[in-house]
Write a protein that holds these residues in place. Structure first.
Motif, mmCIF file in Angstrom:
data_model
loop_
_atom_site.group_PDB
_atom_site.id
_atom_site.type_symbol
_atom_site.label_atom_id
_atom_site.label_comp_id
_atom_site.label_asym_id
_atom_site.label_seq_id
_atom_site.Cartn_x
_atom_site.Cartn_y
_atom_site.Cartn_z
ATOM 1 N N TRP A 198 4.864 10.342 -11.616
ATOM 2 C CA TRP A 198 3.455 9.924 -11.577
ATOM 3 C C TRP A 198 3.339 8.441 -11.935
ATOM 4 O O TRP A 198 4.134 7.929 -12.720
ATOM 5 N N THR A 202 2.000 -0.635 0.172
ATOM 6 C CA THR A 202 1.862 0.744 -0.305
ATOM 7 C C THR A 202 1.673 0.738 -1.816
ATOM 8 O O THR A 202 0.789 1.421 -2.358
ATOM 9 N N ASN A 229 -1.735 0.030 -3.229
ATOM 10 C CA ASN A 229 -2.727 1.101 -3.130
ATOM 11 C C ASN A 229 -2.559 2.189 -4.182
ATOM 12 O O ASN A 229 -3.355 3.117 -4.241
ATOM 13 N N VAL A 230 -1.479 2.087 -4.955
ATOM 14 C CA VAL A 230 -1.205 3.137 -5.940
ATOM 15 C C VAL A 230 -2.158 3.018 -7.128
ATOM 16 O O VAL A 230 -2.398 1.928 -7.629
ATOM 17 N N ARG A 231 -2.716 4.156 -7.534
ATOM 18 C CA ARG A 231 -3.602 4.207 -8.686
ATOM 19 C C ARG A 231 -3.011 5.164 -9.723
ATOM 20 O O ARG A 231 -2.094 5.915 -9.433
ATOM 21 N N TYR A 244 -1.228 8.893 -9.328
ATOM 22 C CA TYR A 244 -0.732 9.198 -7.990
ATOM 23 C C TYR A 244 0.692 9.722 -8.129
ATOM 24 O O TYR A 244 1.447 9.275 -8.988
ATOM 25 N N ILE A 300 3.561 7.679 -1.229
ATOM 26 C CA ILE A 300 2.542 8.345 -2.039
ATOM 27 C C ILE A 300 2.511 9.804 -1.602
ATOM 28 O O ILE A 300 2.100 10.121 -0.485
ATOM 29 N N CYS A 348 0.940 12.253 -3.242
ATOM 30 C CA CYS A 348 -0.373 12.836 -3.487
ATOM 31 C C CYS A 348 -1.236 11.841 -4.242
ATOM 32 O O CYS A 348 -0.790 11.237 -5.213
ATOM 33 N N LYS A 349 -2.458 11.670 -3.774
ATOM 34 C CA LYS A 349 -3.395 10.808 -4.490
ATOM 35 C C LYS A 349 -4.037 11.584 -5.631
ATOM 36 O O LYS A 349 -3.926 12.816 -5.696
ATOM 37 N N GLU A 407 -7.643 11.630 -8.375
ATOM 38 C CA GLU A 407 -8.863 11.037 -8.904
ATOM 39 C C GLU A 407 -8.539 10.393 -10.237
ATOM 40 O O GLU A 407 -7.563 10.760 -10.897
#
Length: 602
Positions: free
Chosen positions: A30, A67, A70-72, A75, A108, A110-111, A113
């Motif tokens: 993660w 890529t 864009n990772v938060r 993720y 990624i 899985c994204k 929230e």
RNA sequence: GGCCCGGUAGUUCAGUUGGUUAGAAUGCUAGCCUGUCACGCUAGAGGUCACGAGUUCGAGUCUCGUUCGGGUCGCCA
């Protein structure tokens, strides 16, 4: 994105070290944090082992960099690349702080929230309610993950130990006959026999005895147990016992065997060598010295009986307690003179929780003696107390006068409260002891009868057997508790092994022959067929693990604990049952109102 | 069942004697940034002050009730 073979992990994060520099690896985990410096990005990737830094450079690999941009947080990622040194830019706070992975392949998987709270690496300050509601996120915290993994390791060591000693692991049923005494049972309705119920076991007690009757000789089980009582920091309605039983033994054999387990666990798990023999003190002595049957012996402040010094005392509080058959006892809190008046008053509030009307005190700070009681006593009485209590500079004497139960309860609690305030409760100081020779019976004023203090299958001490008929309150049991730092972490006894003694026990408890037959008939019958002398013990695994890891809340070592009202805030149970299911079970729910629909609808 | 503590941005908290538009930090979003590691800088969005009733000209603040969370006594053979 689909997960394919080349995405699979080749190492856990913290398995990587400087020796791996130059090696190509793949990690799965993660995103704990992403730091975007413009044309450099760093991602802290977290898996169950810990954290490794991933590095991305726009100038060398633009596509992978984008890529990464864009990772938060949280993720799910798989990253491949070559391990390299961080050169001079090391992070000394992390085991992997000298290396990083120069990632050339990032997916990624899985994204996520934004989580309701941040998954901190260290302590969390998020309120309990949220942690429980999102327990799966709370468990991602390295601290919780460490605890749950430690619990697994300890459980394995427990099994290893007993298996080495010739114990046989046997599973006992979870759907059993409701027990008539003791804690409230959780009940499970029977569909085949409407109106009849199973109970969930409070412990495998009767079954492990039957296992001895059968001749297995040495039994062990990691057993889930259930008690429908209000919970506490050290008590859950659903908990785990290390349950063991042995045949052809005395209490010393059982204690030695289990003391051996603790030695083995602490050596193997913590690398700590405990004293060869744990102290064994009698119940009566524990009460007399510590006001508790589970004393914390990491510090002193032992109780002292002042009753004989105050025989002619005219101070109404002391006089009254003595006249009513109670006692006046005290502790000397060394260093307690530093407490302010307000702090001493709050100690009084603690005493009141245990039924005391208050407390009397005397302290000596900077040579000055102040006291709440001195003026009510004669000079001789004050001097006698000071002498017996070894009263000197820095001391705080705390006195409670009442009946013995209240005096012991209050002073036992005050002892620990003062030690806590003075910072004497070090969690890494492990003080084990055995408390032995418990009373077999406990008299209940309310219904005017005796109850079994432990359980009704506990054997009395041989020399006290004649007293069972004449003076049950004084009979001592062949029972023992193991205590760690003021918490009972286990207890057990030698069991009754003849029908006559079992019958006498039931009789003394006011259980008539008919009632005994209905409730324990199978046990009484079994006792006729050749029963070995036997006894055992059960540890609270949750408590043992928690205290060993330095926690005093067992929820810190339980993956999915219950909240204080015994509900489970995450899945929201208990919940109303389906009406059709209730119908099949022959159950009608009474007094059901709109605002009584369980935790699920609120 | 009793007693005690708490509930205010996503989170952790502050909020004066009851007074105008409820703040901070962090997180989040966007922009900038080549060695960060709690990155930094700039801007922005974000609130049923747990819920309900009451007192008051006026309630985040006072009162009562409810609810949720925690501690504790009873209880836990």
């Amino acid at each position: 994105m689909p997960f394919v073979n080349e995405d699979k992990r080749t190492a856990y994060a913290t398995e990587l070290a400087t020796a791996d520099i130059g090696r190509r690896v793949t990690v799965n985990g993660w995103c704990a944090r992403q730091r975007n410096l413009g044309s450099l990005i760093f991602i802290d990737l977290r898996d169950r082992s810990g954290i490794i830094q991933l590095a991305f450079d726009e100038s060398t690999d633009r596509e992978t960099f984008e890529t990464a941009a864009n990772v938060r947080s949280e993720y799910v990622l798989t990253a491949s690349g070559v391990v390299r040194s961080r050169g001079a830019d090391i992070n000394v706070n992390r085991p992997t702080g000298t290396i990083e992975i120069a990632v050339d392949r990032l997916k990624i998987l899985c994204k996520a929230e934004t989580p309701p709270f941040f998954i901190t690496e260290g302590d969390t300050d998020v309120r309990n309610e949220l942690r429980m509601r999102y327990r799966y996120l709370d468990l991602r915290r390295p601290e919780m993950m460490k605890n749950i993994i430690a619990r697994s390791e300890i459980t394995k060591l427990v099994r290893d130990y007993y298996h080495e000693k010739g114990f046989i692991e046997i599973e006992t049923p979870n759907l059993i006959k409701p027990t008539p005494e003791g804690a409230r049972d959780y009940l499970v309705p029977s569909r085949i026999f409407p109106g009849n119920f199973f109970a969930l076991p409070q412990s495998p007690q009767l079954y492990k005895q039957l296992i001895m009757y059968a001749g297995f000789d040495r039994y062990i089980q990691i057993a889930r147990c259930y008690r429908d009582e209000d919970l506490r920091a050290d008590r859950q309605p659903e908990f785990t016992q290390i349950d063991m039983e042995m045949s052809f033994v005395t209490e010393d054999d059982v204690m030695d065997m289990n003391e051996g387990l603790i030695h083995y666990l602490y050596k193997k798990f913590l690398g700590v060598t405990l004293p060869e023999k744990f102290p064994r003190i009698k119940y009566a002595e524990a009460m007399e010295r510590f006001g508790s049957d589970k004393p914390d012996i990491r510090f002193g402040f032992e109780l002292c009986n002042l009753t004989d010094l105050l025989k002619d005392c005219t101070f109404r509080v002391f006089e009254g307690a003595i006249a009513a058959g109670g006692s006046v006892r005290a502790i000397n809190v060394k260093g307690g003179a530093s407490f302010t008046r307000r702090e001493i008053d709050s100690l009084g509030e603690v005493a009141k929780q245990y039924g005391a009307k208050g407390l009397a005190w005397r302290k000596k700070a900077n040579g000055e003696v102040t006291s709440s009681y001195a003026k009510f006593l004669s000079d001789a009485e004050n001097a006698a107390i000071d002498k017996r209590m070894d009263f000197s500079e820095g001391d705080l004497i705390v006195i409670v006068a009442d009946n013995n139960k209240i005096v012991f309860d209050a002073l036992g609690a005050l002892r620990r409260e003062c030690a806590a305030r003075l910072g004497l409760l070090r969690p890494d100081d492990f003080k084990f002891l055995w408390v032995v020779e418990f009373p077999l019976f406990e008299y209940n004023e309310e219904d005017g009868r005796f109850y079994a203090r432990h359980h009704p299958f506990t054997a009395p001490m041989e020399e006290d057997i004649p007293l069972i008929k004449t003076n049950p309150g004084t009979v001592r049991a062949r029972a023992y508790d193991i205590v760690l730092n003021g918490t009972e972490i286990g207890g057990g006894s030698i069991r009754i092994s003849t029908p006559d003694m079992q019958g006498l026990m039931f009789e003394t408890l006011g259980i008539g022959e008919e009632e005994a037959e209905a409730k324990f008939g199978f046990l009484l019958e079994a006792l006729k067929y050749g029963i070995p002398p036997h006894g055992g013990l059960a540890f609270g695994l949750d408590r043992l693990v928690a205290l060993t890891l330095g926690y005093d809340d067992i929820r810190d070592v339980i993956a999915f604990p219950k909240a204080q009202n015994s509900s489970e805030p995450m899945s929201r149970c208990p919940a109303p049952a389906d009406p059709q299911a209730l119908h099949e079970l022959g159950i009608a729910v009474i007094n059901k109102t709109d605002d009584n629909e369980g935790t699920g609808s609120k």
